[in-house]
Write a protein that holds these residues in place. Structure first.
Motif, short mmCIF file in Angstrom:
data_model
loop_
_atom_site.label_atom_id
_atom_site.label_comp_id
_atom_site.label_asym_id
_atom_site.label_seq_id
_atom_site.Cartn_x
_atom_site.Cartn_y
_atom_site.Cartn_z
N GLN A 330 52.72 19.92 8.62
CA GLN A 330 52.35 18.61 9.16
C GLN A 330 50.84 18.44 9.30
OE1 GLN A 330 54.58 17.70 12.70
NE2 GLN A 330 54.24 15.49 12.55
N THR A 331 50.11 19.55 9.38
CA THR A 331 48.65 19.46 9.50
C THR A 331 47.93 19.85 8.21
OG1 THR A 331 48.51 21.73 10.36
CG2 THR A 331 48.71 19.94 11.99
N PHE A 332 48.67 19.86 7.09
CA PHE A 332 48.05 20.36 5.86
C PHE A 332 46.86 19.51 5.41
CE2 PHE A 332 49.97 17.11 3.31
CZ PHE A 332 49.35 17.16 2.07
N LYS A 333 46.89 18.18 5.66
CA LYS A 333 45.75 17.33 5.30
C LYS A 333 44.50 17.72 6.08
CE LYS A 333 45.69 12.92 4.63
NZ LYS A 333 45.89 11.46 4.80
N LEU A 334 44.69 18.02 7.36
CA LEU A 334 43.56 18.49 8.18
C LEU A 334 43.06 19.83 7.69
CD1 LEU A 334 44.48 17.62 11.89
CD2 LEU A 334 42.40 16.96 10.71
N LYS A 366 55.96 20.10 -3.51
CA LYS A 366 55.20 20.29 -4.74
C LYS A 366 53.90 19.48 -4.73
CE LYS A 366 58.45 21.66 -8.35
NZ LYS A 366 59.02 21.30 -9.67
N LEU A 367 53.99 18.24 -4.23
CA LEU A 367 52.80 17.38 -4.19
C LEU A 367 51.78 17.89 -3.18
CD1 LEU A 367 54.34 13.78 -4.50
CD2 LEU A 367 52.88 14.94 -6.16
N GLN A 368 52.25 18.37 -2.03
CA GLN A 368 51.33 18.94 -1.02
C GLN A 368 50.64 20.18 -1.58
OE1 GLN A 368 54.15 19.43 2.22
NE2 GLN A 368 53.35 17.63 3.30
N LEU A 369 51.41 21.02 -2.25
CA LEU A 369 50.85 22.23 -2.86
C LEU A 369 49.80 21.86 -3.91
CD1 LEU A 369 51.06 25.33 -2.87
CD2 LEU A 369 52.80 25.14 -4.66
N ALA A 370 50.08 20.80 -4.67
CA ALA A 370 49.12 20.34 -5.69
C ALA A 370 47.81 19.91 -5.04
CB ALA A 370 49.73 19.19 -6.48
N GLU A 371 47.89 19.24 -3.88
CA GLU A 371 46.67 18.79 -3.19
C GLU A 371 45.83 19.98 -2.73
OE1 GLU A 371 46.65 15.44 -0.51
OE2 GLU A 371 48.72 14.96 -1.08
N VAL A 372 46.50 21.03 -2.25
CA VAL A 372 45.78 22.24 -1.82
C VAL A 372 45.09 22.88 -3.02
CG1 VAL A 372 45.97 24.51 -0.74
CG2 VAL A 372 47.38 22.62 0.10
N LYS A 373 45.81 22.98 -4.14
CA LYS A 373 45.25 23.60 -5.34
C LYS A 373 44.10 22.77 -5.91
CE LYS A 373 49.14 26.42 -6.86
NZ LYS A 373 50.06 26.76 -7.97
N LEU A 374 44.20 21.45 -5.76
CA LEU A 374 43.12 20.57 -6.21
C LEU A 374 41.83 20.88 -5.45
CD1 LEU A 374 43.16 18.17 -8.32
CD2 LEU A 374 43.12 16.65 -6.36
N GLU A 375 41.96 21.08 -4.14
CA GLU A 375 40.79 21.41 -3.33
C GLU A 375 40.26 22.80 -3.68
OE1 GLU A 375 37.69 20.78 -1.00
OE2 GLU A 375 39.26 19.25 -1.25
N LEU A 376 41.16 23.76 -3.92
CA LEU A 376 40.73 25.10 -4.34
C LEU A 376 39.95 25.02 -5.66
CD1 LEU A 376 43.86 27.24 -3.43
CD2 LEU A 376 41.52 27.69 -2.64
N GLY A 377 40.44 24.19 -6.58
CA GLY A 377 39.73 24.00 -7.84
C GLY A 377 38.34 23.41 -7.62
N ASP A 378 38.26 22.43 -6.72
CA ASP A 378 36.96 21.80 -6.43
C ASP A 378 35.97 22.80 -5.83
OD1 ASP A 378 38.03 19.45 -7.34
OD2 ASP A 378 38.20 18.48 -5.37
N ILE A 405 48.42 12.59 -8.94
CA ILE A 405 47.60 13.79 -8.72
C ILE A 405 47.47 14.63 -10.00
CG2 ILE A 405 49.45 15.37 -7.93
CD1 ILE A 405 47.41 16.25 -5.72
N SER A 406 48.48 14.54 -10.88
CA SER A 406 48.39 15.22 -12.17
C SER A 406 47.29 14.59 -13.02
CB SER A 406 49.74 15.13 -12.89
OG SER A 406 49.62 15.65 -14.20
N GLN A 407 47.20 13.26 -13.00
CA GLN A 407 46.14 12.56 -13.73
C GLN A 407 44.77 12.89 -13.14
OE1 GLN A 407 47.33 8.47 -13.48
NE2 GLN A 407 49.04 8.72 -14.90
N LYS A 408 44.73 13.00 -11.81
CA LYS A 408 43.48 13.37 -11.14
C LYS A 408 43.04 14.77 -11.57
CE LYS A 408 43.04 11.93 -6.87
NZ LYS A 408 43.14 11.86 -5.39
#
Length: 591
Positions: A330-334, A366-378, A405-408
């Motif tokens: 629930q706090t993954f965005k933070l 899956k989408l939440q995990l993708a957001e975390v990996k996107l930040e790790l990539g950044d 998020i895949s397009q991003k």
């Protein structure tokens, strides 16, 4: 036999349609004699069809055959007994300057409503078509008095607007909204044409006074809603907030409206009031998700405006929140925001990566995990570990195909390749993204592709393009001063290359981010002076106009620049906004 009848009807209908098209074409071209010939044939075949009657009357009038029009109308009134034709007969007298006869027919038409009020709408429409607005109002008002079930409030509002009777128009729109709350969005759009961003505009003042008077006479959240909307149009978010709180106090089911106001204020860089609103939501909300979202937005705002000496306080706030709410899905965005803060603001990339690697272990979608990996990539791109970053971005594309998020992630693959000078691979990814379902993503992809395509052939070593990519990377790394220095190198050493205009624009935007508006102004002026026929001219006009309007308080110069976009760049993405700002600066009462 039946088939024969159907076939005859079909042929007859087809012939009428063809003749109608021909008649309209003649009328449009001003060939009224030919149009008259066709309309007479159509009328003879279908003597009660208004689609042929009205154009036939108009054609007679265009040919100044007023007696023929009069004869036709009198015959119609005797045969069909349709009172709205009295308006047409009156108008036929009016255009001959026989005003007494005209008024007799108009009065006769209006009096006929006593016998049958159902003709009111058609009659009013005929009056309005001839710009007889006072008579139109009389018809609508009389009809509503005769039959209270009829409601022509909206039509009256539009007529009052045409007359320039702004107070009556606003009152009618407001009255209509009170009885038809489902149409509130349409009413706001209609009113929006008569107000501006200027709170001192006469129309704005009239509208505000009507609503305040209504609020004093009869408390109703509708008045608060409309006042809030007006204040938002005027970018007076503090006053809008007062109205939104009043609405919430009477209808405390949801804080969504107040959240939307906070977001609008944030986008307009109204940081003080935006912060106040997010804090109010935190103090007021009984819903954990709403509270966490408010904290997230508040911390984003504070981070964006913070000086390095404030970073310790921001980090402490994050840790207090994790202690209070826990480290779970629930706090993954933070958690992502905290890692971004550590890496991009405090330069603690190892700590940020380690923190996110624990976030990955949580039971995420899956989408939440993708957001975390996107930040790790950044964060890896921040460290210029491009190949490792590409692994994360590629995983996202594989695991959540056909998502935004895949397009991003694909765009970030292209951007990482571009940063490291692999322009060919970057182009191949951008070509795919041009067809993205996300318009913003497609535009970003197109912009980057054009940048590469327009500059990769100028120099076989692609020196200037590589320098520009380096400046772009430094911007991503929050190293604004270093990026400005690199862009200076391009401007100094590559004066004849097409990338100069892009470098001037990029550097101007960086100057603006540092509130160095005079330097930004110089760059925008250089683009306008030297590259006025290029694709970046409208960007420069619009940005420079905004500086003159908002930062340098020179509205006349701003107006002239918006005018350039309106008249010379009609295909610009800034056209609509430039026209709106131009009209506001010109002082138009009606947009």
């Amino acid at each position: 036999m039946r088939l024969l009848i159907v076939l005859c009807l079909f042929i007859s209908g087809h012939t009428l349609a063809q003749n109608d098209i021909l008649a309209k074409d003649y009328f449009k071209k001003g060939e009224f004699e030919k149009a008259l010939h066709e309309y007479k044939k159509l009328y003879k075949q279908s003597p009660s069809n208004p689609n042929y009657i009205n154009p036939l009357i108009k054609t007679y009038q265009e040919l100044e055959q007023y007696n023929a029009a009069e004869t036709l109308l009198i015959e119609l009134l005797e045969r069909i007994k349709y009172p709205p034709f009295l308006v047409e007969l009156g108008y036929n007298y009016q255009i001959q300057n026989q005003l007494e006869k005209a008024n007799q027919q108009y009065n006769k038409a209006i009096s006929s409503l006593d016998d049958n009020v159902n003709y009111a709408f058609a009659m009013a429409r005929n009056f309005q078509n001839h710009s007889l607005l006072n008579e139109t109002i009389t018809v609508y008002e009389k009809a509503m008095a005769l039959n209270p079930k009829l409601d022509f409030t909206l039509q009256l509002a539009q007529i009052y607007g045409e007359q320039g009777n702004i107070e009556k128009m606003f009152t009618s729109y407001i009255d209509f909204a009170q009885l038809n709350k489902n149409n509130l969005s349409s009413i706001k759009r209609a009113i929006n044409d008569f107000i501006s961003e200027d709170s001192l505009n006469e129309n704005n003042t009239i509208f505000r006074k009507i609503l305040i008077r209504k609020l004093q006479q009869e408390p109703n959240v509708l008045w608060n809603d409309l006042l809030s909307w007006l204040f938002i149009q005027q970018k007076d978010y503090k006053k809008a907030f007062i109205q939104e709180k009043a609405i919430f106090n009477r209808q405390p089911e949801s804080l969504l409206r107040i959240q939307e106001l906070a977001s609008i204020a944030s986008k307009e860089n109204e940081n003080d009031i935006s912060k106040e609103i997010w804090e109010y939501i935190i103090d007021t909300s009984q819903n954990k998700d709403t509270t966490l979202n408010a904290y997230f937005n508040l911390l984003q705002l504070e981070t964006n405006i913070a000086l390095p000496e404030h970073y310790k306080t921001i980090e402490a706030t994050y840790n207090e929140l994790f202690k209070k709410f826990g480290l779970f899905s629930q706090t993954f965005k933070l958690q992502i925001a905290y890692a971004h803060f550590l890496a991009f603001y405090k330069n603690e990339t190892a700590k940020a990566t380690s923190f996110l690697e624990k976030t990955i272990e949580l039971p995420l979608t899956k989408l939440q995990l993708a957001e975390v990996k996107l930040e790790l990539g950044d964060i890896l791109v921040l460290q210029e570990k491009f190949n490792q970053a590409l692994i994360y971005y590629t995983q996202i594309q594989r695991n959540v195909k056909n998502s935004t998020i895949s397009q991003k992630a694909r765009f970030k693959v292209a951007k990482a390749s571009y940063y490291k000078g692999d322009f060919k691979w970057a182009e191949s990814q951008l070509k795919i993204l041009k067809a993205s379902t996300s318009q913003l993503m497609a535009n970003d992809a197109l912009d980057l592709k054009l940048l590469i395509t327009d500059n990769k052939y100028e120099d076989s070593l692609q020196t200037a393009l590589k320098l520009y990519a380096k400046a772009d990377l430094l911007t991503f790394q929050n190293k604004t001063d270093s990026a400005i220095t690199i862009l200076n190198t391009i401007l100094k050493n590559h004066k004849t290359e097409p990338i100069i205009a892009q470098a001037l624009l990029k550097q101007a935007q960086l100057f603006e981010s540092k509130s160095q508006f005079e330097k930004a102004k110089t760059n925008y002026e250089a683009i306008i002076e030297n590259y006025r026929d290029g694709i970046l001219a409208d960007d420069a006009y619009f940005a420079l106009a905004n500086i003159y309007q908002k930062q340098l308080n020179q509205p006349k110069k701003a107006k002239a620049l918006y005018e350039q976009i309106i008249f010379n760049h009609a295909d610009s993405i800034y056209f609509v906004e430039a026209r709106k700002k131009y009209r506001a600066l010109r002082g138009d009462a009606i947009n």
